[in-house]
Design an enzyme around this catalytic site. Structure first.
Site, PDB file in Angstrom:
ATOM      1  N   LYS A 168       0.837  -1.204   0.000  1.00 50.56           N
ATOM      2  CA  LYS A 168       0.000   0.000   0.000  1.00 50.56           C
ATOM      3  C   LYS A 168       0.870   1.251   0.000  1.00 50.56           C
ATOM      4  CE  LYS A 168      -0.364  -0.512   4.980  1.00 50.56           C
ATOM      5  NZ  LYS A 168      -1.090  -1.204   6.044  1.00 50.56           N
ATOM      6  N   TYR A 182      13.145  31.651   7.116  1.00 53.94           N
ATOM      7  CA  TYR A 182      11.921  32.329   7.548  1.00 53.94           C
ATOM      8  C   TYR A 182      11.888  32.540   9.057  1.00 53.94           C
ATOM      9  CZ  TYR A 182       9.882  31.469   2.928  1.00 53.94           C
ATOM     10  OH  TYR A 182       9.620  31.461   1.591  1.00 53.94           O
TER      11      TYR A 182
END
Ligand SMILES: *Cc1c(COP(=O)(O)O)cnc(C)c1O
Length: 368
Positions: A34, A257
């Site tokens: 998966k 930032y």
């Protein structure tokens, strides 16, 4: 190329063999493929794992199942989640096996299979304590037995359940096993013949003697695990990103930032080409490390969407070099468990967060 992952299929094969060696001879392995094989590429991993003896694949959606079947993998593919009504016809047509816990679905797919002149192959899903999906009572099991009994076009391939705590809670796991065995007995008592499966990777390593017909390893195939000795498993995936710029920073200057990092002293800074949109998680800001020239280099300041800055003071780094985000360089190794620890998550999430469109996969180690 700014960033890529390298998947060593020889390690995938080795891990499959290690897992098989834990279990009684003849136990079939249905590997969890998966989420595109936990970010490793389902088709390539399934092909390699098949060479090492994998007997089936588990997926989370009809689309994932269809991809594997269409690749010609030639193994049973089992949908673990819930087959949605709109996918029922396609699943029967393709021969995708799927789990059932709803008698109404059995009746529906029986009619579809009759119309298509095919058999629908199903695995009955029992909820023994995960409380996610499945039947959780004698009444539920009886209703399923009745539904299957009047569904001649539906074949019961398996009866299964899922362990919630095989890595850390023995008593709960044994309680789940007991419930499982009880309901399996009800199916057998009703005259069905089928395969049983319960164990995920920690279930295999911590309870190797459970003796069911199939086991469903996921994370172990990729070389990871927790709550057991992972000594013989080796990570199959490495992740690299380009160094784009290297320059000097004066004491007192800030990085990225919101200026969360301030240089205490003059330092050398490298900017590398991976960020949180690639799956290099923002929680690694000023915490993670990458390897350059065999040395650990600290992430400084906020991880950005596409870029991350690292401290390369005293490290021979140059634009064009490759930084190792996951993997080994020289004597140093960074693995997904280390990054998971820094982010308060599990290695599964680190691996499945690597963005497949932005981070191309390269395969080595033959097999594919
Ligand atoms: C994902 C999954 C597995 C594999 O689990 P791992 O911990 O990765 O080994 C097995 N069974 C089910 C039902 C799953 O959802």
């Amino acid at each position: 190329m700014r960033t890529y992952v390298e998947i060593d299929l020889a390690r995938v094969m080795e891990n499959v063999r290690v897992i098989a060696s834990q279990l009684p001879e003849g136990t079939a392995l249905y590997g969890a493929m998966k989420a595109d094989a936990y970010g490793h590429g389902a088709v390539e991993v399934a092909r390699a794992a098949k060479k090492a003896g994998l007997a089936g694949c588990c997926v989370a959606s009809a689309e994932e199942g269809e991809e594997l079947i269409a690749s010609g993998i030639g193994l049973p593919v089992l949908l673990l989640g819930r087959l949605l009504p709109e996918d029922e016809e396609r699943a029967v047509e393709l021969g995708l096996e799927f789990n059932v816990f709803d008698p109404a679905q059995v009746a529906r797919v029986n009619a579809i299979a009759g119309r298509l002149q095919k058999k629908a192959r199903v695995h009955a899903k029992l909820d023994t304590g995960m409380h996610r999906l499945g039947m959780d009572s004698d009444e539920g099991v009886s209703a399923m037995i009745a539904a299957l009994g009047s569904a001649p076009n539906v074949t019961l391939e398996g009866v299964f359940s899922h362990l919630s705590s095989a890595d850390d809670e023995r008593a709960y796991t044994l309680m789940q096993k007991e419930k499982f065995d009880h309901w399996v007995k009800m199916f057998r008592g009703a005259g069905f013949t089928f395969k049983t499966h319960l164990q995920n990777t920690p279930g295999i390593f911590n309870y190797p003697g459970m003796g069911y017909d199939i086991a469903r390893p996921g994370i172990g195939i990729y070389g990871y695990g927790y709550g057991f000795d992972t000594g013989k498993l080796r990570p199959a995936l490495s992740w690299y990103a380009r160094v784009l710029q290297v320059r000097e920073l004066a004491a007192g200057e800030t990085v990225s930032y919101n200026r969360t990092f301030r240089a205490e002293r003059p330092m050398t800074l490298a900017c590398i080409a991976a960020g949180y949109a690639d799956g290099y998680k923002r929680c690694l800001s000023s915490r993670g490390e990458v390897l350059i020239a065999g040395r650990r280099c600290k992430v400084v300041g906020r991880v950005c969407m596409d870029l991350t800055m690292v401290d390369v003071t005293g490290v021979p780094a140059a634009p064009g070099d490759w930084a190792t985000l996951l993997g080994t360089d020289g004597g140093e190794t960074i693995d997904a468990t280390e990054l998971a620890g820094l982010c308060g998550t599990i290695n599964y999430e680190i691996l499945t967060s690597i963005h497949d469109k932005r981070v191309p996969r390269k395969y080595v180690g033959g097999g594919a």
